[in-house]
Design an enzyme around this catalytic site. Structure first.
Site, mmCIF file in Angstrom:
data_model
loop_
_atom_site.group_PDB
_atom_site.id
_atom_site.type_symbol
_atom_site.label_atom_id
_atom_site.label_comp_id
_atom_site.label_asym_id
_atom_site.label_seq_id
_atom_site.Cartn_x
_atom_site.Cartn_y
_atom_site.Cartn_z
ATOM 1 N N LYS A 74 -24.882 -55.732 -7.961
ATOM 2 C CA LYS A 74 -25.419 -56.293 -6.619
ATOM 3 C C LYS A 74 -26.681 -56.595 -7.482
ATOM 4 O O LYS A 74 -27.370 -57.030 -7.381
ATOM 5 C CB LYS A 74 -25.482 -56.217 -5.634
ATOM 6 C CG LYS A 74 -26.475 -57.012 -4.788
ATOM 7 C CD LYS A 74 -25.721 -57.124 -3.288
ATOM 8 C CE LYS A 74 -25.666 -56.115 -2.339
ATOM 9 N NZ LYS A 74 -27.347 -55.333 -1.714
ATOM 10 N N ARG A 150 -25.543 -58.284 7.751
ATOM 11 C CA ARG A 150 -24.625 -57.571 7.062
ATOM 12 C C ARG A 150 -23.709 -58.175 8.151
ATOM 13 O O ARG A 150 -22.305 -57.237 8.260
ATOM 14 C CB ARG A 150 -24.837 -56.019 7.149
ATOM 15 C CG ARG A 150 -25.527 -56.141 6.193
ATOM 16 C CD ARG A 150 -25.760 -54.046 5.793
ATOM 17 N NE ARG A 150 -25.499 -54.098 4.729
ATOM 18 C CZ ARG A 150 -27.184 -53.470 3.990
ATOM 19 N NH1 ARG A 150 -28.332 -53.658 4.562
ATOM 20 N NH2 ARG A 150 -27.681 -53.273 3.096
ATOM 21 N N ARG A 185 -19.744 -41.896 -11.125
ATOM 22 C CA ARG A 185 -21.465 -42.151 -11.033
ATOM 23 C C ARG A 185 -22.398 -40.316 -10.790
ATOM 24 O O ARG A 185 -21.275 -40.120 -9.851
ATOM 25 C CB ARG A 185 -22.054 -43.681 -9.738
ATOM 26 C CG ARG A 185 -22.735 -43.818 -9.384
ATOM 27 C CD ARG A 185 -23.317 -44.753 -9.097
ATOM 28 N NE ARG A 185 -23.290 -45.314 -7.464
ATOM 29 C CZ ARG A 185 -22.993 -45.532 -6.707
ATOM 30 N NH1 ARG A 185 -23.317 -46.966 -6.701
ATOM 31 N NH2 ARG A 185 -22.507 -45.535 -5.434
ATOM 32 N N ARG A 214 -23.487 -37.895 -5.209
ATOM 33 C CA ARG A 214 -24.061 -38.164 -3.712
ATOM 34 C C ARG A 214 -22.699 -37.640 -3.197
ATOM 35 O O ARG A 214 -22.233 -37.934 -3.229
ATOM 36 C CB ARG A 214 -23.815 -39.293 -3.458
ATOM 37 C CG ARG A 214 -25.653 -39.942 -3.860
ATOM 38 C CD ARG A 214 -25.332 -41.895 -3.722
ATOM 39 N NE ARG A 214 -24.880 -42.317 -2.173
ATOM 40 C CZ ARG A 214 -25.318 -43.217 -1.915
ATOM 41 N NH1 ARG A 214 -25.990 -44.351 -2.543
ATOM 42 N NH2 ARG A 214 -24.617 -43.882 -0.689
ATOM 43 N N ARG A 225 -16.774 -47.220 3.320
ATOM 44 C CA ARG A 225 -17.557 -47.563 2.888
ATOM 45 C C ARG A 225 -16.778 -49.268 3.087
ATOM 46 O O ARG A 225 -17.135 -49.854 3.465
ATOM 47 C CB ARG A 225 -18.125 -46.968 2.226
ATOM 48 C CG ARG A 225 -19.141 -45.979 2.720
ATOM 49 C CD ARG A 225 -19.802 -44.423 2.071
ATOM 50 N NE ARG A 225 -20.883 -45.275 0.567
ATOM 51 C CZ ARG A 225 -20.842 -45.533 -0.722
ATOM 52 N NH1 ARG A 225 -20.047 -43.996 -1.337
ATOM 53 N NH2 ARG A 225 -22.093 -46.499 -1.373
#
Length: 280
Positions: A74, A150, A185, A214, A225
């Site tokens: 995105k 959201r 990532r 992370r 998530r």
């Protein structure tokens, strides 16, 4: 429902293609006179100015909402959209951080919730978004609302303020691909660059040694998530079903943008046609 705010990765802007001039064929040059040359240059300059004006106003007044799960690409697509259509890019997370840094009343309230580990209430974030959408540049250029609303309550609140999108873009990527993208990532704490251990590995062993992950980029937490994201998106889609464009986000970024670009171009043509009919 409170606001879920995630930072998004934004890649550097793509280089713009160099402009070029359409020269006359060599067979016409012999018939040119100084006056003809001046007339041609004047005509060409006038056409060039018109082309530039048309390009710069391409997305004028366009109202776009885009949604996508973590690692759906995105951020990259937002950068490509704003580059081509010159829309005002608005992300709730960025607004929240800016308000906190500025020490505004809304920022102070949000900071209190965040320091307690609580989610920032909808009314605070909706007010921030509403205020930004109300700025002159957003009204004139048009806007791209990134990852917001959201929830149906957030969408309804924005609609009550008179902010309705022309199009709602949803990037769809299979869960297994999203999990793979997120788990692999890594962040370089020195340069801030994002790497992926499979698709975009570090250039040297020295860089690889300092990369960090992370805390929530694990398979278990990513799936949680994604579950939250999917629930939120479903509630929002029910309000924008008639203007939703679903895009396969598993394709290359160029192919994804080509689909989005086509949808936005068609929308602009429809709006211009409607304006033409109204003027007539």
């Amino acid at each position: 429902m409170a606001s879920y705010l995630n930072s998004s990765m934004v890649l550097s802007k793509p280089k713009q293609p160099a402009s070029h001039l359409d020269f006359l064929n060599s067979q016409h040059l012999s018939s040119w006179s100084p006056i003809t040359s001046v007339r041609w240059r004047t005509h060409h300059q006038r056409c060039s100015v018109q082309q530039v004006r048309a390009s710069s106003s391409m997305g004028k007044g366009l109202k776009v909402m885009i949604s996508g799960a973590p690692a759906s690409g995105k951020g990259t697509q937002c950068e490509l959209i704003t580059t081509k259509y010159d829309l005002v890019h608005i992300a709730a997370g960025d607004l929240l951080r800016a308000e906190i840094a500025a020490g505004s009343q809304s920022g102070k309230q949000a900071k209190e919730y965040m320091e307690k580990g609580q989610l920032v209430p909808d009314e605070i974030v909706v007010t921030m978004v509403k205020n930004r959408l109300s700025q002159p540049d957003s009204a004139e250029k048009g806007w791209l609302l990134d990852g917001y609303p959201r929830s149906s309550s957030q969408a309804t609140a924005l609609q009550a303020y008179g902010f309705k999108p022309d199009i709602f873009i949803l990037l769809e990527v299979p869960q297994d691909i999203l999990v793979d993208r997120v788990v692999g990532r890594r962040l370089d704490p020195v340069t801030g660059r994002i790497y992926h251990m499979t698709y975009s590995p570090p250039e040297t062993e020295e860089i690889a040694a300092r990369l960090t992950q992370r805390f929530d980029d694990t398979e278990e937490k990513v799936k949680l998530r994604l579950q939250t994201h999917n629930q939120n998106v479903e509630s929002v889609l029910s309000l924008f079903e008639d203007i939703t464009v679903k895009v396969d986000g598993s394709l290359s970024k160029e192919d994804v943008f080509a689909t989005i670009d086509s949808a936005l171009s068609d929308l602009i043509k429809q709006k211009n046609a409607s304006l033409g009919m109204a003027a007539a």
